[in-house]
Design an enzyme around this catalytic site. Structure first.
Site, short mmCIF file in Angstrom:
data_model
loop_
_atom_site.label_atom_id
_atom_site.label_comp_id
_atom_site.label_asym_id
_atom_site.label_seq_id
_atom_site.Cartn_x
_atom_site.Cartn_y
_atom_site.Cartn_z
N HIS A 181 0.47 7.77 -2.95
CA HIS A 181 0.07 6.98 -2.15
C HIS A 181 1.08 6.49 -1.18
CE1 HIS A 181 -2.06 2.68 -2.85
NE2 HIS A 181 -1.70 2.71 -1.69
N HIS A 189 0.82 5.81 3.44
CA HIS A 189 0.07 5.33 4.41
C HIS A 189 0.82 5.70 5.86
CE1 HIS A 189 -2.51 2.44 2.32
NE2 HIS A 189 -1.42 2.43 1.62
N ARG A 240 -0.87 6.21 8.82
CA ARG A 240 -1.52 5.47 10.05
C ARG A 240 -2.11 6.40 11.20
NH1 ARG A 240 -1.45 1.03 7.05
NH2 ARG A 240 0.65 0.00 6.44
N HIS A 283 -7.87 0.32 -5.67
CA HIS A 283 -6.97 -0.75 -5.35
C HIS A 283 -7.60 -1.99 -6.05
CE1 HIS A 283 -5.21 -3.63 -2.25
NE2 HIS A 283 -6.16 -4.38 -2.72
N ASP A 323 3.49 3.68 -2.03
CA ASP A 323 2.70 2.85 -1.17
C ASP A 323 3.31 2.46 0.02
OD1 ASP A 323 0.66 1.39 -0.37
OD2 ASP A 323 1.11 -0.38 -1.48
N HIS A 328 4.97 -0.67 9.10
CA HIS A 328 4.45 -1.75 10.27
C HIS A 328 5.60 -1.89 11.12
CE1 HIS A 328 0.77 -3.00 8.06
NE2 HIS A 328 1.50 -3.24 7.05
#
Ligand SMILES: [Zn+2]
Length: 417
Positions: free
Chosen positions: A54, A56, A58, A173, A299, A303
């Protein structure tokens, strides 16, 4: 340490080309020659490379936060040799073309292996199923609408049936969005004190309960992403006690932090699902120990300061997790909560099993995907020390203990300190 064989001892690991050729005490003693390279791992842990189900990255769409190349570099630095990027990119990874593009970008970048988890529904909008057969052929190993919950039970049932047909794991999720409207953090004493909208445990629990019913009815491979509540743990424990093949993951932050971290409105601790209470954290730890929860997934959710250095309600949820993971998790070993071998198992052997990926083992003949950890090395988590393009973690500036000093994929160095 090789959890796939229950081995924890002092040994040599011999690598020839891309593969492990021999493991055992003094296995390397008689091997000499000009072209032999010896890596001295005295005092370190030599383990199967970590596998993260898991993350991210982007890309496509928000490369200013992270792209596949920087994400893979961060993964390598954290000891990960295989990672599964979630599909909530822009556009969403709901077609063969995007899955193939991600795989091609990873091949060009080199480093850890990339196994995309593609969207279960088109645009992850919860209405029309994706072409899972195409996605699988392109390299996807699972499906998920992560970032969102697949709320419609009728679509969920068909998604599970379809995923089963193509032998894809479905990662959910679990969040009933009707119950979390306006939510900013866990619903409890701290949310009341801060005056922030609450995300009740029930929103997670009702979806886990419903999905377990549907997963049992469809015999699908169902996986609960980022479990955060003690109620979800209870439901999983009950399902597993009846022999259901359900699996689950938990993040390092849910294992180590609680909603108290949000006092002071620290946006770095705003995550989804939210940090909960001490009793949840203890339930998650116990579940990881006893096998109710199968594995750890970070996860990793990068950002930029645009999304984090702002008022709490405007901040995006998520924190980076690949690089600090092992340092943070070693605390569970140091506190005597997990054995070293169980920690390595939930980071490598167990996630490999969940997604049916290669790796997670140091057996002879396996690909040489290996991490070397110095459990006592200290380092400061400063922006300059990170490979990730983002720095959104509450650990920023802290000195951590335990670090990955070497990562090999297919016997080749992808990270070395
Ligand atoms: Zn999620």
């Amino acid at each position: 340490m090789d959890p796939s064989r229950g081995f924890d001892g002092t040994a040599d690991v011999v690598i020839e080309g891309k593969r492990i050729s021999c493991v055992g005490p003094d296995a390397a003693r008689s091997i000499t020659g000009e072209r032999v390279r010896v890596i001295d791992a005295t005092g370190c842990w030599v383990v199967p490379g970590f596998i993260d189900l898991h993350v991210h990255f982007r890309e496509p769409g928000q490369e200013y936060k992270e792209d596949i190349e920087s994400g893979l570099r961060a993964a390598a630095a954290g000891g990960f040799t295989s990672v599964c990027p979630m599909p909530n990119t822009r556009p969403v990874n709901d077609t063969r073309a995007i899955t193939e593009m991600m795989m091609a970008r990873a091949r060009a970048a080199g480093g850890p292996r990339l196994y995309p988890i593609a969207a279960a529904t088109i645009g992850s909008s919860g209405k029309l199923l994706t072409e899972m057969s195409d996605l699988r052929e392109a390299g996807a190993v699972g499906v998920s609408d992560d970032g969102h919950c697949l709320m419609n039970a009728g679509v969920m049932r068909r998604a599970l049936e379809y995923a089963r047909t193509f032998d894809l794991v479905f990662s959910q999720h679990c969040e009933d969005h009707d119950l979390t409207a306006g939510a900013q953090m866990h619903e409890g004493e701290v949310s009341t004190r801060l005056g922030l909208g609450g995300w009740p445990r029930a929103a997670e629990d009702v979806i886990v309960a419903r999905d377990l019913v549907l997963a049992e009815a469809t015999s699908a491979r169902y996986h609960v992403a980022h479990v955060s509540s003690l109620g979800a743990v209870r439901l999983l424990r009950e399902a597993k006690s009846r022999g259901m093949a359900v699996t689950a993951e938990v993040t390092p932050h849910h294992l180590t932090l609680t909603h108290d971290a949000l006092l002071g409105y620290n946006t770095a601790c705003k995550v989804n699902p939210p940090l909960r209470e001490l009793e949840d954290r203890e339930a998650l730890r116990q579940a990881l120990k006893d096998g109710t929860i199968d594995c750890i997934a970070t996860d990793h959710a990068p950002h930029s300061s645009l999304e984090k250095d702002c008022e709490f309600e405007a901040a995006s949820p998520g924190m980076i997790g690949l690089e600090p993971a092992i340092s943070v998790l070693l605390d569970l070993v140091r506190e005597g909560f997990l054995t070293p071998l169980r920690l390595i198992e939930v980071m490598s052997t167990a996630p490999a099993k969940v997604a049916r990926l290669p790796g997670g083992s140091l057996r002879e003949g396996e690909a040489a995907d290996i991490a070397v950890i110095d459990p006592n090395r200290t380092w400061t988590l400063a922006p300059g020390a990170l490979r990730s393009r983002s720095t959104n973690t509450p650990l920023l500036g802290q000195t951590l203990r335990g670090q990955v000093v070497l990562t090999l994929v297919d016997g080749a160095t992808v990270h070395a300190l």
